[in-house]
Design an enzyme around this catalytic site. Structure first.
Site, short mmCIF file in Angstrom:
data_model
loop_
_atom_site.label_atom_id
_atom_site.label_comp_id
_atom_site.label_asym_id
_atom_site.label_seq_id
_atom_site.Cartn_x
_atom_site.Cartn_y
_atom_site.Cartn_z
N ALA A 1 3.38 -20.30 48.95
CA ALA A 1 3.39 -20.75 47.55
C ALA A 1 1.98 -20.60 46.99
CB ALA A 1 3.93 -22.17 47.46
N SER A 2 1.42 -21.63 46.38
CA SER A 2 0.13 -21.47 45.71
C SER A 2 -1.06 -21.35 46.65
CB SER A 2 -0.10 -22.64 44.73
OG SER A 2 0.72 -22.48 43.60
N VAL A 3 -0.88 -21.62 47.92
CA VAL A 3 -1.95 -21.33 48.87
C VAL A 3 -2.20 -19.82 48.92
CG1 VAL A 3 -2.61 -21.46 51.32
CG2 VAL A 3 -1.60 -23.45 50.20
N LYS B 1 -2.91 -18.08 46.50
CA LYS B 1 -3.92 -17.72 45.49
C LYS B 1 -5.28 -17.41 46.11
CE LYS B 1 -1.84 -20.07 41.50
NZ LYS B 1 -0.51 -20.36 42.04
#
Length: 843
Positions: free
Chosen positions: A86-88, A90
């Site tokens: 998920a947003s990790v 980024k």
């Protein structure tokens, strides 16, 4: 079959293996032991499916996998399982941008348009995308608005959406920090364009291979990549695991859809201490808080949150069935990695344990063997309900967790806690924090500030902080309270001046900003009776402009009821906000039997688009002051007194509840007192008003000098009002006086539902719960459904009844077996438990 089961059992045991390191054991060993037991407890209660890894100096001190990587095959998780980060993800996008910058392929401070010519915003830079300072809206909203349900969103199609529709920016680039997934999808597009190859290839070539990562790759909806050890997302839904994995928006790459394992993430974390991927000077900027246009900073770098002055770097991720977290303790060279795929939130708990804080483990309890009436008006059904902390978690055929608290409902009805839309109980909570008058009838939330009189929001907040109570409280802001503040106690008997109205509006707006539900009026009472429509409409508009509502004890419930109904309809028409009639009634004998006509008038208003509703209590006698029996406020007029006796109340059945000027009158009817005084009832009425007025003048600090329970309604009208589809139930009650304070809701359930069959039980409960919450604008209350607050009542429909009567107004109801507020038992066996979990509900 047995061979397969044996294999899965063995694999599950292996996946649960724990590895402890020896270094720094004196400090970390107890924490890791607690972490291990905590994860086991969470897993046993279906709150953890995932992998946790702890390392120091790159050495693994602890790792554990519990749960399922694919609910379709029951494949167990291992520490090599590859989760959607998920947003990790980024931080990997940021790394590839940094690599391109080091190679001279791009500059952080160049406009995005330099690299993506179709990008329509000229002033947004690459740095703005990295730092979340672009001001761009989220792409989810654009995709949902402009693409179809079968369309898979890709990086290119998202860019085209921005190009075609050019949505306005939320703020100018660099003005503030606001998390933005759109920016990182655009970074993914830049990597593909500037890197000269698909992002998956660039990622594999420049990060995966140099670090020798074994289970790390980019995978997305309709991807051609063959995933290795891919974990599938799921969520727990009412006791069952259901798929919750990639959706049509997951054709994009950048804000998510990097997959990796705990082992690989540790290698990634360690590489950031070296120059394997980029120079140390380049990395330093990634871990530096962003500087905004006003020279302030925000603790976010390039794909990393920056905590404790840079000593801690972390990021979380949340998407479909995945929740992830990586925390790097730079000064201690420690790493905490948490990857989950059950939609659970073990991350915060695990981090607290690792950092030596006392973990706040979710508490569950199960209510079994009940007939569920969920507040929606639908028929009862057999079910069990599981609570987690203060919320409802699951509903259905549920299995008990190990050591879980269980309540046997014994086949009784479990319903949402009742919401009293018109209550005066709050004034008694200082001496009665158990709220016995309220909870004994199944009420879990009361709404104060009625009839134009209210406490200030700050006052209520302070009172609850100083002395918590058993039930929730919400409030309106009272018109009369505003008038007293703006006009003075002795200046109320006139219309307000423009500057006074302005002062009232300012006060109201302040209260609205603090969470008041809206404006309450008591236009039949002297404090507000002399206001004109313009004053009321101006104040109502101020409440509407703040997103509030209007509730009113209308200007007349008897002689001028037609004009009063017209007034509240006009307020709804002009302000376009929901308006509600308090304790709907017809209190004029000559108009008895006209409830159907009145309801037809309200329905016509609703058809016009005016959101008008009502609440009603189940009695044909009210409680108020003697003075309301003089609609013209001519208290010495014998003709008016005679009219009151003949049309507005029955003196032989109307009881004087309190009378400070002569306490011996309390409990007697006006007819009884007239006989004692050898007077006609009309003469007695005028005399009592005069005596109460004299007492008040001599005792200006005295409150509640007099009060009467007036018999003035017709039972068929009461039943019609209760049955109207837009009427919710209320008590209008307080401690002492009218029996409604202790028995309004149970009276409906016993007298009107069970005995008279006025409506089905599920309809009555709907009128006490979901409909009330809708009328008040309360969120997450009034229905038994996952995620809503666990305000509940267990009742026996065969025995439930009110026992409060005139002369015994505090008698407790029968048939309310248990009441929970925010998941805590506050009432059981006709006794308060002493728990006081009530909160002040803000709009």
């Amino acid at each position: 079959m047995n061979r397969i089961l044996r294999f899965l059992s063995l694999a599950f045991l292996v996946s649960c293996s724990v590895t402890y390191g020896q270094k720094n054991a004196s400090v970390l060993a107890p924490r890791l032991k607690t972490l291990d037991s905590t994860l086991t407890v969470l897993h046993d209660r279906a709150m953890f499916s995932g992998v946790v890894l702890v390392a120091e100096q790159g050495k693994v001190l602890y790792k554990k996998a519990l749960g399922t990587g694919n609910i379709g095959t029951n494949e167990p998780l291992t520490t090599s399982s590859a989760f959607n980060l998920a947003s990790v993800s980024k931080q990997f996008m940021a790394m590839m941008i940094m690599q391109l910058q080091e190679r001279g392929k791009l500059s952080y401070d160049e406009p995005v348009q330099t690299y993506l010519p179709d990008f329509p915003y000229t002033t947004i830079t690459v740095r703005d995308l990295l730092n979340h300072t672009s001001g761009l809206p989220e792409y989810f909203d654009l995709a949902q608005k402009y693409t179809g349900p079968l369309d898979t969103l890709t990086n290119d199609s998202m860019l085209q959406l921005l190009h075609q529709y050019q949505p306005a920016v939320i703020f100018q680039p660099g003005d503030r920090w606001e998390y933005c997934n759109t920016g990182y999808v655009l970074l993914g597009s830049i990597i593909t364009k500037v890197g000269g190859m698909p992002i998956e290839t660039f990622f594999d070539k420049n990060i995966v291979r140099p670090l020798k990562l074994k289970n790390t790759y980019i995978y997305y909806h309709k991807s051609s990549t063959t995933p290795r050890n891919r974990v599938y997302g799921f969520r727990r839904e009412n006791g069952k695991n259901v798929p919750d994995d990639l959706i049509r928006l997951d054709g994009v790459i950048g804000d998510g859809n990097v997959y990796s394992s705990a082992d690989d993430l540790l290698a990634w974390s360690q590489a950031l201490y070296t120059e394997k991927l980029v120079k140390a000077s380049t990395l330093k900027e990634a871990f530096t808080p962003v500087k905004l246009n006003d020279a302030t900073t925000y603790p976010y770098g390039f794909g990393w949150m920056v905590e404790d002055s840079g000593k801690v770097l972390m990021h979380t991720g949340s998407w479909v069935g995945f929740r992830t977290m990586i925390v790097r303790y730079i000064d201690k060279k420690q790493t905490l990695i948490i990857l989950t795929n059950g939609g659970n939130a073990a991350g915060r708990v695990a981090r607290d344990v690792f950092e030596g804080k006392t973990p706040q483990l979710p508490k569950t309890q199960l209510i079994t063997n009940i007939r569920l009436i969920d507040g929606t008006g639908t028929a009862p059904r057999k079910a069990a309900v599981r609570l987690r902390n203060d919320r409802i978690w699951e509903i259905g055929e549920l299995t008990t967790f190990p050591n879980e608290s269980v309540t046997d409902g014994k086949g009784l009805v479990l319903a949402p806690g009742f919401i009293d839309s018109h209550s005066h109980h709050v004034s008694g909570f200082d001496k009665q924090p158990d709220a016995l008058a309220v909870v004994n009838q199944g009420i879990t939330t009361i709404v104060s500030g009625q009839d134009g009189g209210s406490y200030w929001m700050d006052t209520l907040r302070a009172q609850l902080k100083q002395k918590p109570v058993a039930v929730n409280i919400a409030t309106y802001t009272g018109h009369a309270t505003l008038r007293q503040q703006a006009m003075g106690v002795n200046g109320l008997y006139r219309t307000a001046k423009p500057e006074e109205v302005d002062k009232m509006k300012a006060l109201l707006r302040t209260e609205m900003s603090k969470g008041s539900l809206g404006l309450s009026t008591g236009l039949e009472y002297e404090e507000a009776f002399f206001s004109n429509r313009d004053e009321v409409i101006q104040l109502a508009q101020a409440a509407a402009d703040s997103g509030g509502r209007y509730i009113s004890h209308i200007r007349s419930e008897d002689v001028m009821i037609d004009d009063a109904i017209d007034e509240i309809i006009e307020i709804g028409r002009v302000t376009k906000m929901p308006v509600q009639i308090s304790h709907l009634k017809i209190a004029l004998r000559d108009k008895w039997g006209q409830s159907s006509q009145l309801l037809a008038q309200l329905e016509r208003a609703r058809a016009e688009g005016i959101n008008i509703s009502a609440d009603c209590y189940p009695y044909d006698y009210w409680m108020s002051t003697l003075r309301v029996l003089f609609p013209k406020r001519d208290y010495t007029n014998a003709t008016s007194a005679e009219f009151a006796v003949n049309q507005l109340f029955d003196p032989t059945q109307s009881v004087l509840v309190r009378f400070a000027a002569n306490p011996t009158y309390a409990g007697k009817t006006i007819g009884d007192i007239a006989q004692l005084r050898h007077e006609k009832p009309a003469q007695t009425l005028m005399g009592l008003v005069a005596e109460a007025s004299t007492f008040s003048l001599k005792n200006p600090e005295a409150e509640g000098v007099e009060g009467i329970m007036g018999k003035s309604m017709d039972e068929p009208d009461v039943k019609n009002f209760l049955a109207w589809s837009q009427t919710n139930i209320c008590s209008d009650g307080s401690y002492g006086g009218h029996p409604r304070g202790y028995g309004a809701f149970t009276r409906v359930l016993g007298r009107y539902v069970r005995d008279q069959k006025l409506m089905p039980l599920e309809t009555a409960i709907y009128k006490m719960t979901a409909l009330t919450a809708e009328h008040l604008g309360l969120k997450n209350r009034g229905i038994i459904t996952p995620g809503y607050f666990a305000d509940l009542v267990l009742l026996n429909p065969d025995t439930v009844t009110d026992n409060a009567r005139i002369g015994a107004s505090s008698a407790l109801s029968t048939g309310i077996e248990a009441v929970w507020v925010a998941g805590q038992l506050v009432y059981q066996g006709q006794k308060a438990t002493g728990a006081h979990p009530g909160v002040l509900i803000r709009r």
